[in-house]
Design an enzyme around this catalytic site. Structure first.
Site, PDB file in Angstrom:
ATOM      1  N   ARG A 100     -64.727  48.712  22.440  1.00 46.44           N
ATOM      2  CA  ARG A 100     -64.292  48.178  23.730  1.00 46.44           C
ATOM      3  C   ARG A 100     -62.935  47.494  23.650  1.00 46.44           C
ATOM      4  O   ARG A 100     -62.325  47.176  24.673  1.00 46.44           O
ATOM      5  CB  ARG A 100     -65.315  47.170  24.251  1.00 46.44           C
ATOM      6  CG  ARG A 100     -66.664  47.771  24.501  1.00 46.44           C
ATOM      7  CD  ARG A 100     -67.607  46.729  25.017  1.00 46.44           C
ATOM      8  NE  ARG A 100     -67.231  46.285  26.349  1.00 46.44           N
ATOM      9  CZ  ARG A 100     -67.647  46.857  27.469  1.00 46.44           C
ATOM     10  NH1 ARG A 100     -68.443  47.898  27.428  1.00 46.44           N
ATOM     11  NH2 ARG A 100     -67.268  46.390  28.634  1.00 46.44           N
ATOM     12  N   LYS A 128     -62.717  51.660  25.391  1.00 49.41           N
ATOM     13  CA  LYS A 128     -63.714  52.630  25.843  1.00 49.41           C
ATOM     14  C   LYS A 128     -63.957  52.543  27.346  1.00 49.41           C
ATOM     15  O   LYS A 128     -63.998  53.551  28.031  1.00 49.41           O
ATOM     16  CB  LYS A 128     -65.016  52.398  25.076  1.00 49.41           C
ATOM     17  CG  LYS A 128     -66.125  53.370  25.435  1.00 49.41           C
ATOM     18  CD  LYS A 128     -65.872  54.737  24.859  1.00 49.41           C
ATOM     19  CE  LYS A 128     -66.967  55.723  25.200  1.00 49.41           C
ATOM     20  NZ  LYS A 128     -66.511  57.113  24.988  1.00 49.41           N
ATOM     21  N   ASN A 156     -64.928  38.457  29.400  1.00 52.74           N
ATOM     22  CA  ASN A 156     -64.429  39.821  29.605  1.00 52.74           C
ATOM     23  C   ASN A 156     -64.114  39.951  31.087  1.00 52.74           C
ATOM     24  O   ASN A 156     -64.979  39.697  31.917  1.00 52.74           O
ATOM     25  CB  ASN A 156     -65.519  40.825  29.202  1.00 52.74           C
ATOM     26  CG  ASN A 156     -65.186  42.243  29.627  1.00 52.74           C
ATOM     27  OD1 ASN A 156     -64.024  42.608  29.711  1.00 52.74           O
ATOM     28  ND2 ASN A 156     -66.203  43.039  29.902  1.00 52.74           N
ATOM     29  N   GLY A 157     -62.885  40.322  31.417  1.00 54.18           N
ATOM     30  CA  GLY A 157     -62.523  40.470  32.834  1.00 54.18           C
ATOM     31  C   GLY A 157     -61.158  39.877  33.095  1.00 54.18           C
ATOM     32  O   GLY A 157     -60.392  39.601  32.162  1.00 54.18           O
ATOM     33  N   GLU A 213     -58.225  68.612  29.539  1.00 51.65           N
ATOM     34  CA  GLU A 213     -59.108  67.783  28.714  1.00 51.65           C
ATOM     35  C   GLU A 213     -58.704  67.911  27.231  1.00 51.65           C
ATOM     36  O   GLU A 213     -58.662  66.917  26.507  1.00 51.65           O
ATOM     37  CB  GLU A 213     -60.576  68.193  28.937  1.00 51.65           C
ATOM     38  CG  GLU A 213     -61.610  67.556  28.018  1.00 51.65           C
ATOM     39  CD  GLU A 213     -61.682  66.034  28.105  1.00 51.65           C
ATOM     40  OE1 GLU A 213     -61.056  65.430  28.978  1.00 51.65           O
ATOM     41  OE2 GLU A 213     -62.356  65.443  27.236  1.00 51.65           O
ATOM     42  N   HIS A 269     -43.084  77.868  36.784  1.00 52.02           N
ATOM     43  CA  HIS A 269     -42.409  77.068  37.808  1.00 52.02           C
ATOM     44  C   HIS A 269     -41.749  75.839  37.195  1.00 52.02           C
ATOM     45  O   HIS A 269     -41.409  74.901  37.911  1.00 52.02           O
ATOM     46  CB  HIS A 269     -43.405  76.671  38.899  1.00 52.02           C
ATOM     47  CG  HIS A 269     -43.990  77.858  39.596  1.00 52.02           C
ATOM     48  ND1 HIS A 269     -43.274  78.622  40.480  1.00 52.02           N
ATOM     49  CD2 HIS A 269     -45.197  78.459  39.463  1.00 52.02           C
ATOM     50  CE1 HIS A 269     -44.029  79.629  40.904  1.00 52.02           C
ATOM     51  NE2 HIS A 269     -45.203  79.556  40.286  1.00 52.02           N
ATOM     52  N   CYS A 287     -62.590  44.608  26.269  1.00 47.88           N
ATOM     53  CA  CYS A 287     -63.190  43.395  25.729  1.00 47.88           C
ATOM     54  C   CYS A 287     -64.707  43.573  25.666  1.00 47.88           C
ATOM     55  O   CYS A 287     -65.304  44.220  26.515  1.00 47.88           O
ATOM     56  CB  CYS A 287     -62.898  42.136  26.539  1.00 47.88           C
ATOM     57  SG  CYS A 287     -61.162  41.700  26.593  1.00 47.88           S
ATOM     58  N   LYS A 291     -57.510  64.788  24.931  1.00 50.72           N
ATOM     59  CA  LYS A 291     -58.166  64.477  23.654  1.00 50.72           C
ATOM     60  C   LYS A 291     -57.120  64.388  22.542  1.00 50.72           C
ATOM     61  O   LYS A 291     -57.126  63.468  21.736  1.00 50.72           O
ATOM     62  CB  LYS A 291     -59.159  65.589  23.351  1.00 50.72           C
ATOM     63  CG  LYS A 291     -60.512  65.295  22.889  1.00 50.72           C
ATOM     64  CD  LYS A 291     -61.547  64.710  23.766  1.00 50.72           C
ATOM     65  CE  LYS A 291     -61.170  63.593  24.695  1.00 50.72           C
ATOM     66  NZ  LYS A 291     -62.155  63.324  25.703  1.00 50.72           N
ATOM     67  N   GLU A 348     -54.765  61.231  22.966  1.00 52.34           N
ATOM     68  CA  GLU A 348     -55.309  59.888  22.776  1.00 52.34           C
ATOM     69  C   GLU A 348     -55.651  59.560  21.336  1.00 52.34           C
ATOM     70  O   GLU A 348     -55.609  58.401  20.950  1.00 52.34           O
ATOM     71  CB  GLU A 348     -56.478  59.595  23.721  1.00 52.34           C
ATOM     72  CG  GLU A 348     -57.755  60.338  23.463  1.00 52.34           C
ATOM     73  CD  GLU A 348     -58.863  59.969  24.458  1.00 52.34           C
ATOM     74  OE1 GLU A 348     -58.903  58.840  24.956  1.00 52.34           O
ATOM     75  OE2 GLU A 348     -59.703  60.837  24.714  1.00 52.34           O
ATOM     76  N   TRP A 352     -59.378  43.241  24.206  1.00 50.91           N
ATOM     77  CA  TRP A 352     -58.364  44.214  24.600  1.00 50.91           C
ATOM     78  C   TRP A 352     -57.451  43.438  25.529  1.00 50.91           C
ATOM     79  O   TRP A 352     -57.809  43.107  26.646  1.00 50.91           O
ATOM     80  CB  TRP A 352     -59.006  45.399  25.317  1.00 50.91           C
ATOM     81  CG  TRP A 352     -58.067  46.524  25.594  1.00 50.91           C
ATOM     82  CD1 TRP A 352     -57.762  47.564  24.763  1.00 50.91           C
ATOM     83  CD2 TRP A 352     -57.313  46.760  26.799  1.00 50.91           C
ATOM     84  NE1 TRP A 352     -56.861  48.416  25.369  1.00 50.91           N
ATOM     85  CE2 TRP A 352     -56.565  47.951  26.616  1.00 50.91           C
ATOM     86  CE3 TRP A 352     -57.178  46.078  28.003  1.00 50.91           C
ATOM     87  CZ2 TRP A 352     -55.715  48.463  27.590  1.00 50.91           C
ATOM     88  CZ3 TRP A 352     -56.333  46.590  28.980  1.00 50.91           C
ATOM     89  CH2 TRP A 352     -55.611  47.772  28.759  1.00 50.91           C
TER      90      TRP A 352
HETATM   91  O1  M6R Z   1     -66.388  55.437  31.587  1.00 52.76           O
HETATM   92  P1  M6R Z   1     -65.577  56.419  32.378  1.00 52.76           P
HETATM   93  O2  M6R Z   1     -66.096  57.800  32.275  1.00 52.76           O
HETATM   94  O3  M6R Z   1     -65.400  56.004  33.809  1.00 52.76           O
HETATM   95  O4  M6R Z   1     -64.150  56.396  31.704  1.00 52.76           O
HETATM   96  C1  M6R Z   1     -63.090  57.138  32.240  1.00 52.76           C
HETATM   97  C2  M6R Z   1     -61.957  57.269  31.265  1.00 52.76           C
HETATM   98  O5  M6R Z   1     -61.470  56.010  30.909  1.00 52.76           O
HETATM   99  C3  M6R Z   1     -62.386  58.005  29.990  1.00 52.76           C
HETATM  100  O6  M6R Z   1     -62.927  59.256  30.281  1.00 52.76           O
HETATM  101  C4  M6R Z   1     -61.174  58.195  29.059  1.00 52.76           C
HETATM  102  O7  M6R Z   1     -60.248  59.047  29.634  1.00 52.76           O
HETATM  103  C5  M6R Z   1     -61.654  58.703  27.696  1.00 52.76           C
HETATM  104  N1  M6R Z   1     -61.149  57.860  26.656  1.00 52.76           N
HETATM  105  C6  M6R Z   1     -61.200  60.078  27.380  1.00 52.76           C
HETATM  106  O8  M6R Z   1     -61.625  60.508  26.131  1.00 52.76           O
END
Ligand code: M6R
Length: 603
Positions: free
Chosen positions: A27, A598, A99-100, A479, A502, A2, A483, A486, A75
């Site tokens: 967000r 985000k 937001n929250g 990572e 394994h 949000c 990527k 997502e 969100w």
């Molecule tokens: O703001 P932060 O670095 O704490 O966020 C952590 C994760 O939510 C963030 O890295 C998320 O995994 C990304 N969307 C990955 O691309």
């Protein structure tokens, strides 16, 4: 998770708030809405479910009176992403955005229902609107009503509140969710993040928790939520360039941000190298006293992957033992670190609830805490003993790219800082770090888009993509898988290369693609053995690594020979571009992938 925006000033407010929302869209993007004073003076609410473009259509040609306005991008947590559940929420003259999460929402709702209040949404936010409305009837004063309405409310919030009977006032406050104030000539902003208003001002003030701000075109006043005592307003200029929050000639923020990797390294190194680049200085850590006996990194998602790299780097150059913990798991276990350990939270946004929760736990147990974050003034900076800023600039794409590069730069710096300065390995590594932005820049400039697209097509054709790696290639592999998942929504996972036999190797058959970054010089031969095991079982392997050494045939995506750990930057750029191109080819919304936000400010 949000985004909210509030505006008080002389501009036409619907345009300002809509434009600010477009910069907060990363967000959340389930629904959105605005509230403003219409030409006839009444407080008008316009909301739409779905992406912000639906709200923009609904607002076509609409203008409001200069003065105050608020906006929200959602969100969903409580209640489906419908128009009824979209913010702003209204009760009588009170209209607000939130937001929250209100944790005692159920009890508060029952109390209000008992008083005859009829709810029009399933959201937790609506209870706040009714409570503040009730308090406004008693107090006749908006700031006092907000303070009274929030007494007894549990949970986290950033709120912006308007009242139809007080058109010149906008009241904002926060507890546990971010809210930043912006100040320009005769106008004020309040937003979940700076890029929302960066176009209009760089003078910002992170609103302290439980401080209520009353904004009007005439001025700003702050007071404590509990006792109403005045609080001074102190604005500072952020170094962010408004252009950084624009897409420029790129199609997506993600693409632009991948190409901003070299700048993120340069800016993160700025002021941290002394004596002609032969020594790392981190003045932020000096006042913490002696070096830690142990480091416990806590982080989520991509930041967790940067922490895994940090462990390898720090343990290479010092005798400090390093643990890396997923913040959401760590916070419910006994910490049991050594006396004198530091707990270091890594978070791009500085607002991730689980990372903040983990740091809070560590602090309560008496450990020194350090925040590594990209956002100055974010919650992590206030809730840790020291902050190390990564300086990637605003990252808008939901998939983290340049922020990861900046985090890796920072943990590399930490490794050199804790290492013995006289050691030839440390010196060599420092020289490699200093050269890394130039080398990454040159590499990005030389990347053949067709080569990336060929790999992206293979990824899209595969039924499942397995990323493998050992040593520094393991965090890169997971990572790369994150990527890809997502933004392409394709099944993918990352494993340590040696772990494959394994279990996961049972997945290998035709139609399964394996991607292997190969930039760890120490483990390359072992990684190649793992690749051979896959190929022997009919699997297709794409390798990303330096050309011209033990790999035969050439890596599928050749990289320049690594210097120190800079192969991490080169290979992660390829993995980011691979995910980016595959998602673009699949026609996905790259910057706003489904179900994600985000910054994850709820548990
Ligand atoms: O703001 P932060 O670095 O704490 O966020 C952590 C994760 O939510 C963030 O890295 C998320 O995994 C990304 N969307 C990955 O691309």
């Amino acid at each position: 998770m949000c985004g909210i925006i509030g505006y008080a000033g002389p501009r036409e407010p619907v345009g300002v708030v809509s434009e600010a929302l477009s910069r907060l869209e990363y967000r959340g993007y389930d629904s959105s809405g605005v509230a403003f004073f219409g030409r006839e003076g009444s407080l008008t609410v316009v909301r739409a479910s779905g992406k912000l473009s639906r709200l923009t259509e609904a607002l076509q040609g609409t203008t409001g009176l200069p003065g105050t306005a608020i906006g929200h991008i959602r969100w969903a947590t409580h209640g489906a992403p419908t128009e009824e559940n979209a913010h702003p929420h209204r009760s009588g003259p009170i209209v607000l955005v939130h937001n929250g999460i209100i944790e005692n929402e159920h009890a508060l709702r029952q109390e209000l229902i008992g008083e005859g209040v009829v709810f029009s949404s399933e959201t937790d936010t609506e209870v706040l609107a009714h409570r503040i409305h009730r308090a406004f009837r008693e107090e006749g004063n908006l700031p006092a009503a907000v303070r009274k309405g929030l007494a007894g409310v549990e949970g986290s919030y950033a709120l912006a509140v308007l009242c139809e009977e007080r058109p010149g006032q906008l009241v904002v406050l926060r507890k546990g969710a971010p809210l930043i104030l912006g100040e320009a000539e005769g106008e004020y902003f309040a937003a979940s993040d700076v890029p929302a208003f960066l176009k209009w001002t760089r003078r910002v003030m992170p609103l302290p928790p439980e401080v209520l701000a009353t904004l009007s075109p005439e001025g700003l006043s702050l007071c404590r939520l509990g006792d109403g005592e005045p609080v001074p307003a102190v604005f500072e200029e952020v170094p962010w360039d408004p252009v950084q929050a624009e897409k420029g000639h790129y199609r997506h923020f993600m693409e632009k941000e991948i190409y901003e990797g070299p700048r993120a390294i340069i800016d993160t190194l700025e002021g941290r190298l002394a004596e002609e680049n032969s020594r790392v200085i981190l003045p932020e850590l000096v006042r913490l006293g002696p070096n830690p006996t142990e480091i416990v990194f806590v982080a989520c998602g991509t930041s967790y992957h940067a922490a895994l790299l940090g462990r390898l780097m720090i343990e290479s150059f010092s005798s400090i033992s390093v643990r890396v913990e997923i913040a959401s798991e760590f916070r419910y276990r006994p910490l049991r670190a050594r006396k004198g350990a530091w707990v270091i939270g890594i978070s791009q946004s500085g607002e991730t609830a689980d990372t903040l929760g983990a740091l809070e736990l560590a602090r309560k147990e008496g450990y020194l805490t350090v925040g590594v974050t990209n956002v100055g003034g974010s919650s992590i900076t206030r809730e840790t003993e020291a902050t190390l800023l990564t300086r990637a600039g605003p990252e808008i794409g939901v998939a983290s790219t340049k922020a990861f590069v900046a985090q890796v730069t920072l943990v590399w710096l930490l490794a050199l800082y804790f290492g013995r300065r006289e050691s030839p390995e440390v010196r060599k590594s420092l020289a490699a770090l200093v050269r890394s932005p130039t080398r990454l820049e040159a590499f990005l400039g030389s990347v053949d888009p067709n080569a990336v697209d060929r790999m992206a097509r293979q990824v899209l054709e595969a039924r499942f993509v397995i990323f493998i790696g050992r040593g520094i290639d393991y965090p890169l592999a997971i990572e790369g898988a994150l990527k890809l998942k997502e933004i392409t929504y394709r099944p993918a996972d990352g494993y340590p290369g040696g772990e494959l036999k394994h279990g996961p190797i049972a997945l290998v058959e035709s139609g399964v693609l394996v991607v292997a970054p190969l930039v760890d010089p120490l483990l390359r031969l072992k990684e190649i053995s793992n690749i051979r095991e896959i190929e022997a079982r009919g699997g297709t392997v794409l390798t990303i690594g330096p050309a011209g050494d033990a790999i035969e045939p050439l890596p599928s995506f050749p990289l320049p020979a690594s210097e120190g750990w800079d192969g991490v930057f080169l290979a992660s750029a390829v993995l980011q571009l691979l995910a980016y191109r595959a998602a673009s080819m699949a026609g996905n919304d790259v910057d706003q992938p489904r179900n994600l936000a985000k910054s994850v400010t709820v548990e």
